[in-house]
Scaffold this active site. Structure first.
Site, PDB file in Angstrom:
ATOM      1  N   CYS A 167       5.911 -21.593  27.016  1.00 30.84           N
ATOM      2  CA  CYS A 167       5.779 -21.205  25.576  1.00 30.84           C
ATOM      3  C   CYS A 167       6.663 -22.266  24.726  1.00 30.84           C
ATOM      4  O   CYS A 167       7.843 -22.354  25.101  1.00 30.84           O
ATOM      5  CB  CYS A 167       5.968 -19.833  25.058  1.00 30.84           C
ATOM      6  SG  CYS A 167       5.918 -19.568  23.428  1.00 30.84           S
ATOM      7  N   ASP A 225      -4.539  -6.307   8.061  1.00 32.22           N
ATOM      8  CA  ASP A 225      -2.969  -6.148   8.554  1.00 32.22           C
ATOM      9  C   ASP A 225      -2.798  -5.262   9.869  1.00 32.22           C
ATOM     10  O   ASP A 225      -3.409  -4.720  10.014  1.00 32.22           O
ATOM     11  CB  ASP A 225      -2.028  -5.674   7.120  1.00 32.22           C
ATOM     12  CG  ASP A 225      -2.370  -3.979   7.329  1.00 32.22           C
ATOM     13  OD1 ASP A 225      -1.781  -3.333   7.841  1.00 32.22           O
ATOM     14  OD2 ASP A 225      -3.408  -3.717   6.442  1.00 32.22           O
ATOM     15  N   CYS A 284       7.450 -21.505  21.556  1.00 28.97           N
ATOM     16  CA  CYS A 284       8.069 -20.846  20.480  1.00 28.97           C
ATOM     17  C   CYS A 284       9.527 -20.801  20.371  1.00 28.97           C
ATOM     18  O   CYS A 284      10.279 -20.948  21.563  1.00 28.97           O
ATOM     19  CB  CYS A 284       7.454 -19.526  20.038  1.00 28.97           C
ATOM     20  SG  CYS A 284       8.235 -18.319  21.013  1.00 28.97           S
ATOM     21  N   HIS A 294       7.785 -13.491  19.542  1.00 26.70           N
ATOM     22  CA  HIS A 294       7.166 -14.531  20.270  1.00 26.70           C
ATOM     23  C   HIS A 294       5.437 -13.996  20.327  1.00 26.70           C
ATOM     24  O   HIS A 294       4.696 -14.973  19.925  1.00 26.70           O
ATOM     25  CB  HIS A 294       7.457 -14.500  21.696  1.00 26.70           C
ATOM     26  CG  HIS A 294       6.522 -14.759  22.642  1.00 26.70           C
ATOM     27  ND1 HIS A 294       6.240 -16.000  23.223  1.00 26.70           N
ATOM     28  CD2 HIS A 294       5.665 -13.890  23.300  1.00 26.70           C
ATOM     29  CE1 HIS A 294       5.164 -16.106  23.942  1.00 26.70           C
ATOM     30  NE2 HIS A 294       4.817 -14.715  24.084  1.00 26.70           N
ATOM     31  N   ASP A 326       0.891  -1.221  -0.279  1.00 28.22           N
ATOM     32  CA  ASP A 326       0.123  -0.084   0.125  1.00 28.22           C
ATOM     33  C   ASP A 326       0.933   1.306  -0.125  1.00 28.22           C
ATOM     34  O   ASP A 326       1.965   1.010  -0.136  1.00 28.22           O
ATOM     35  CB  ASP A 326      -1.088  -0.026   1.108  1.00 28.22           C
ATOM     36  CG  ASP A 326      -0.334   0.449   2.585  1.00 28.22           C
ATOM     37  OD1 ASP A 326       0.747   0.502   2.597  1.00 28.22           O
ATOM     38  OD2 ASP A 326      -1.350   0.492   3.364  1.00 28.22           O
ATOM     39  N   CYS A 353      11.215 -18.340  23.081  1.00 24.25           N
ATOM     40  CA  CYS A 353      11.298 -18.751  24.261  1.00 24.25           C
ATOM     41  C   CYS A 353      11.944 -19.801  24.637  1.00 24.25           C
ATOM     42  O   CYS A 353      12.731 -20.183  25.742  1.00 24.25           O
ATOM     43  CB  CYS A 353       9.726 -18.967  24.841  1.00 24.25           C
ATOM     44  SG  CYS A 353       8.950 -17.394  24.840  1.00 24.25           S
TER      45      CYS A 353
HETATM   46 ZN   LIG Z   1       7.382 -17.883  23.077  1.00 25.57          ZN
END
Ligand SMILES: [Zn+2]
Length: 424
Positions: free
Chosen positions: A383, A258, A385, A410, A96, A388
Site C-alpha cells: 500500500c 455517506d 498510502c 487507510h 443531517d 502504511c
Molecule cells: Zn495503506
C-alpha cells in the site's frame, strides 16, 4: 457518485510514538489531532457528513465533549472540520439530524427552523430535512397499505417537516441545497413520499432508515422510488452500511452516499479489518493482528487469574509478540516464529477455561491461520498510502485507538480509490 464520509470526531495523533506506545509530546486532543482529509496528501473522500445528533446540544447529548460542541456551534462546520483551505473548497459538507440518536422519542427534538439555522450557521453545502425513522418494513404492501400506527405517524411527521423545511429554506435565500428525506414502511410508501417531496420542490432526495434492510430489499425500494420521480432528481443514500457493494447500485443513478463502514470495520469487524485493493480492482480484506495491552485489558486480567498466567509473564509475552512482529517486518524473524509469538499471547486473551480443551484448540488454530495469512501477504508493504508508508506493520496491529483508527484511515483511502475506479 460522491463518497461522503460520515464523521464522528474520528481523528488520529500524527505524532503517536509506536515503540513507546504513547501520544506525541504536549499533544492536545482535537487541536493536535488530524482528520483524514488533513492527513492524506490526496483527498480521501468527496465530502463530509455531520449529524446534529452526533455533535449534540442542550436538547440532546451527542458524542462531542462540551467544549468541542460549543466550538462547533460557534465557528460552524467548515472551520471546525478544518476545511477552509483552498484545496478543500470543492468538498461538500452534508448535514443531517442523525435520526438514530432520537429514534426512541415520540417526535424529533429538532424543528425545521432549528435545523435551517444549524446548516446556515455551519456553512453546510447540503442540509437534510428533519426525519423520523420507521422500523416496519413490508416489501409487498401496495400503495399506502400496511404500516403500523407508529410507522404512519412517523411518515406524516417526516413529510410535514419536509414541507416546512423547504418553505423556510426558500425564505432564507437558499444558502445550501435542501435535501428531502424519504422514510417509509414499504417500497411503495417510500416511492409515494419521494414523489410528494419532489412536488414540494426538492430536486435532491435522501433515502434513510436502510440499516435493517438487505441489499435486495434496498434495490426494490430504489426501483420503486426511481419509477415515481424525475430522472433528473438527485438521490443520496443516508448511512449506507453496504459500502463495499455500492457499485451494484449504480443503475439507480445515485448522486451521493455517506458511510463510516471503511473506518469502523478496522476495529469492529471480526475479520475484515484491513482493506486491500487487488490488481484487478476488487477489494480484499485482511484480519488485523490482535496484540492487546497486557496492563489495560480487564478481560485479559480476569482470564489470567483463571489460567494462572501472572501479569508479569503476560507483559513479557506482549513485548515478545510486538518485538517479533517488528523484526518480521524488517525480515529479521521467520514467519513461523512470529505467528507463534502472536498466537501464544493472543490465546491468553480468548482462552476460556470453562470450554472443552478441543474448543480452545480450535480457536487457537483459527487465530493462527488468520495471523499467518496476514503476515504472509505483507499487505502494508504494497500500500502506498501515508498510513502504511509511515507506520508499516503497526497499521495492521489491532491495539489501541491510534493504530486502529490509522488502519481505518487507510481503509478510507483504499475504499475511495476503489470506488473512483469502479463507480462512475
Ligand atoms: Zn495503506
Amino acid at each position: 457518485m460522491k463518497f461522503i464520509f460520515a464523521d464522528s470526531l474520528d481523528m488520529i495523533d500524527p505524532s503517536f510514538d509506536f515503540e513507546a506506545d504513547r501520544m506525541g509530546e504536549d499533544r492536545e486532543k482535537y487541536w493536535g489531532d488530524v482528520y483524514p482529509h488533513e492527513y492524506f496528501p490526496q483527498l480521501p473522500y468527496d465530502g463530509v457528513l455531520v449529524s446534529r445528533g452526533i455533535v449534540g446540544d442542550d436538547v440532546l447529548r451527542g458524542k462531542y465533549p462540551d467544549d468541542l460542541m460549543m466550538r462547533f456551534r460557534r465557528v460552524g462546520a467548515r472551520a471546525f472540520l478544518r476545511l477552509e483551505r483552498r484545496r478543500f473548497a470543492h468538498m461538500s459538507i452534508f448535514g443531517d439530524c442523525g435520526a438514530f440518536s432520537y429514534v426512541d422519542l415520540d417526535v424529533p427534538p429538532y424543528t425545521p427552523e432549528m435545523m435551517l439555522d444549524f446548516y446556515a450557521d455551519g456553512r453546510f453545502t447540503h442540509g437534510c430535512s428533519v426525519d423520523h425513522i420507521i422500523f416496519d418494513f413490508d416489501e409487498h404492501a401496495h400503495g399506502l397499505k400496511g404500516g403500523g400506527a407508529s410507522a404512519r405517524r412517523r411518515f406524516e411527521i417526516t413529510l410535514e417537516n419536509g414541507r416546512k423545511f423547504i418553505k423556510c429554506s426558500r425564505s432564507m435565500g437558499r444558502r445550501f441545497t435542501p435535501i428531502g428525506v424519504i422514510q417509509g414502511w414499504s417500497p411503495a410508501s417510500m416511492a409515494h413520499a419521494a414523489s410528494r417531496l419532489e412536488r414540494m420542490g426538492y430536486s435532491y432526495l435522501a433515502l434513510g432508515g436502510m440499516v435493517p434492510l438487505n441489499a435486495r430489499q434496498i434495490h426494490v425500494c430504489l426501483d420503486a422510488i426511481r419509477a415515481r420521480i424525475s430522472p433528473r432528481t438527485q438521490l443520496h443514500l443516508l448511512g449506507f452500511a453496504k459500502a463495499e457493494q455500492i457499485h451494484e447500485f449504480q443503475r439507480h443513478r445515485i448522486t451521493s452516499f455517506d458511510t463510516t463502514s471503511p473506518l469502523r470495520r478496522a476495529f469492529k469487524d471480526a475479520r475484515a479489518n484491513y482493506y486491500h485493493l487487488r490488481r484487478d480492482g476488487a477489494l480484499d480484506y485482511f484480519t488485523a493482528i490482535r496484540v492487546p495491552h497486557a496492563t489495560e485489558n480487564t478481560r485479559l486480567k480476569r482470564r489470567a487469574k483463571t489460567s494462572g498466567t501472572d501479569q508479569e509473564q503476560l507483559q513479557v509475552m506482549e513485548r515478545v509478540a510486538l518485538d517479533t512482529l517488528r523484526r518480521f517486518a524488517r525480515r529479521r524473524a521467520p514467519l513461523r516464529q512470529t505467528v507463534e509469538a502472536v498466537v501464544s499471547y493472543g490465546t491468553e486473551f480468548v482462552r476460556d477455561p470453562a470450554m472443552p480443551e478441543a474448543a480452545n484448540r480450535a480457536t487457537a488454530k483459527a487465530m493462527s491461520a488468520a495471523v499467518q495469512r496476514t503476515l504472509e501477504h505483507r499487505p502494508w508493504e504494497e500500500c502506498r498510502c501515508r498510513v502504511c508508508r509511515e507506520a508499516g506493520i503497526e497499521t495492521i496491529i489491532f491495539r489501541g485507538s491510534n493504530r486502529n483508527k490509522r488502519r481505518g484511515f487507510h481503509n478510507i483511502c483504499v475504499y475511495n480509490e476503489y470506488i473512483k475506479r469502479r463507480v462512475q
